[in-house]
Design a protein around this motif. Structure first.
Motif, short mmCIF file in Angstrom:
data_model
loop_
_atom_site.label_atom_id
_atom_site.label_comp_id
_atom_site.label_asym_id
_atom_site.label_seq_id
_atom_site.Cartn_x
_atom_site.Cartn_y
_atom_site.Cartn_z
N GLY A 40 0.78 -1.22 0.00
CA GLY A 40 0.00 0.00 0.00
C GLY A 40 0.82 1.28 0.00
N GLU A 41 2.14 1.19 0.07
CA GLU A 41 2.97 2.39 0.10
C GLU A 41 3.90 2.41 -1.12
OE1 GLU A 41 2.50 4.47 3.75
OE2 GLU A 41 4.55 3.77 3.86
N ALA A 42 4.34 3.59 -1.48
CA ALA A 42 5.30 3.74 -2.58
C ALA A 42 6.66 3.22 -2.14
CB ALA A 42 5.41 5.21 -2.98
N VAL A 43 7.43 2.70 -3.07
CA VAL A 43 8.79 2.24 -2.76
C VAL A 43 9.70 3.45 -2.65
CG1 VAL A 43 8.50 0.00 -3.87
CG2 VAL A 43 9.41 1.90 -5.18
N HIS A 44 10.81 3.30 -1.95
CA HIS A 44 11.79 4.38 -1.84
C HIS A 44 12.52 4.54 -3.17
CE1 HIS A 44 11.73 5.21 2.51
NE2 HIS A 44 11.40 3.94 2.62
N VAL A 45 12.83 5.78 -3.48
CA VAL A 45 13.59 6.09 -4.68
C VAL A 45 15.02 6.39 -4.26
CG1 VAL A 45 13.85 7.74 -6.58
CG2 VAL A 45 11.56 7.00 -5.86
N PHE A 46 15.97 5.80 -4.94
CA PHE A 46 17.38 6.07 -4.68
C PHE A 46 17.89 7.02 -5.76
CE2 PHE A 46 16.76 1.69 -3.05
CZ PHE A 46 16.98 1.96 -1.72
N GLN A 47 18.46 8.14 -5.35
CA GLN A 47 19.02 9.10 -6.29
C GLN A 47 20.52 9.19 -6.05
OE1 GLN A 47 16.97 12.84 -5.82
NE2 GLN A 47 15.03 11.98 -6.51
N ASN A 48 21.28 9.01 -7.12
CA ASN A 48 22.74 9.05 -7.02
C ASN A 48 23.27 10.08 -8.01
OD1 ASN A 48 23.04 6.84 -5.11
ND2 ASN A 48 22.33 5.55 -6.78
N GLU A 49 24.15 10.95 -7.54
CA GLU A 49 24.74 11.99 -8.38
C GLU A 49 25.91 11.39 -9.16
OE1 GLU A 49 25.45 15.01 -10.46
OE2 GLU A 49 23.87 15.28 -8.96
N LEU A 50 25.84 11.46 -10.48
CA LEU A 50 26.84 10.83 -11.34
C LEU A 50 27.94 11.79 -11.78
CD1 LEU A 50 24.46 8.86 -13.73
CD2 LEU A 50 25.21 8.27 -11.44
N THR A 51 27.72 13.08 -11.64
CA THR A 51 28.62 14.08 -12.19
C THR A 51 30.10 13.85 -11.85
OG1 THR A 51 26.83 15.70 -12.12
CG2 THR A 51 29.06 16.57 -12.36
N PRO A 52 30.45 13.49 -10.60
CA PRO A 52 31.88 13.32 -10.31
C PRO A 52 32.54 12.16 -11.06
CG PRO A 52 30.61 13.48 -8.27
CD PRO A 52 29.63 13.35 -9.38
N TYR A 53 31.75 11.28 -11.66
CA TYR A 53 32.30 10.06 -12.25
C TYR A 53 32.19 10.02 -13.78
CZ TYR A 53 31.59 9.16 -7.38
OH TYR A 53 31.59 9.28 -6.01
N VAL A 54 31.72 11.09 -14.38
CA VAL A 54 31.61 11.13 -15.84
C VAL A 54 32.27 12.40 -16.37
CG1 VAL A 54 29.50 9.76 -15.94
CG2 VAL A 54 29.33 12.23 -15.75
N THR A 55 32.75 12.31 -17.59
CA THR A 55 33.38 13.44 -18.26
C THR A 55 32.76 13.58 -19.63
OG1 THR A 55 35.46 12.99 -17.10
CG2 THR A 55 35.59 14.42 -19.04
N ALA A 56 32.41 14.78 -20.02
CA ALA A 56 31.80 15.02 -21.33
C ALA A 56 32.68 14.46 -22.43
CB ALA A 56 31.56 16.51 -21.53
N GLY A 57 32.07 13.71 -23.35
CA GLY A 57 32.80 13.16 -24.49
C GLY A 57 33.52 11.86 -24.21
N ARG A 58 33.50 11.38 -22.97
CA ARG A 58 34.19 10.14 -22.60
C ARG A 58 33.17 9.04 -22.33
NH1 ARG A 58 35.16 8.14 -17.79
NH2 ARG A 58 36.65 6.46 -17.64
N PHE A 59 33.41 7.85 -22.82
CA PHE A 59 32.55 6.69 -22.61
C PHE A 59 32.72 6.17 -21.19
CE2 PHE A 59 31.75 2.10 -22.82
CZ PHE A 59 30.49 2.08 -23.39
#
Length: 137
Positions: A40-59
């Protein structure tokens, strides 16, 4: 959650206090704690910030691993339905990043009715990433 094979985030998939569920009058085993859901309740949402681990133009390889589990009760299925979203954005076009997430009381929303006594001060849930505090909403 792994980035290029390195674990960066770990989320505990468990829910305590299922007995405080807003749908208190339901029959069954809703009182028992569970793996990220209470009937009867909504599940928890996990939000993770990816910015420190990605670089524009890099796979980059992003991998979500679950802990191994063996279902010993084969009469009941066990599994998870997972949804993922990757949101990208440019520079902000505002100076204050604030969000009013929920008004807990006073409220007519059924999911908070057990926490809604009218004799206490108003309660809300908000979040800001701004360097200054909110004075009022």
């Amino acid at each position: 959650m792994k980035f290029d094979g390195t674990t960066r985030y770990s989320n505990l998939v468990w829910r305590d206090k299922c007995g405080m569920n807003a749908n208190a009058a339901q029959p069954g085993t809703w009182l028992y704690d569970r793996a990220n859901w209470c009937p009867g309740e909504a599940v928890h949402v996990f939000q993770n910030e990816l910015t420190p681990y990605v670089t524009a133009g890099r796979f980059v390889v992003i991998n979500v691993d679950m802990q191994s589990f063996t279902n010993l009760d084969l009469s009941h299925g066990a599994g998870y339905q997972i949804d993922g979203q990757l949101i990208t954005y440019g520079a902000p076009n505002f100076t204050l990043d604030a969000e009013l997430r929920e008004i807990v009381s006073p409220s007519n929303v059924y999911n908070v009715h057990r926490y809604n006594p009218f004799a206490i001060p108003p309660s809300s849930s908000s979040e800001t990433t701004a360097p200054r505090h909110l004075l009022r909403c």
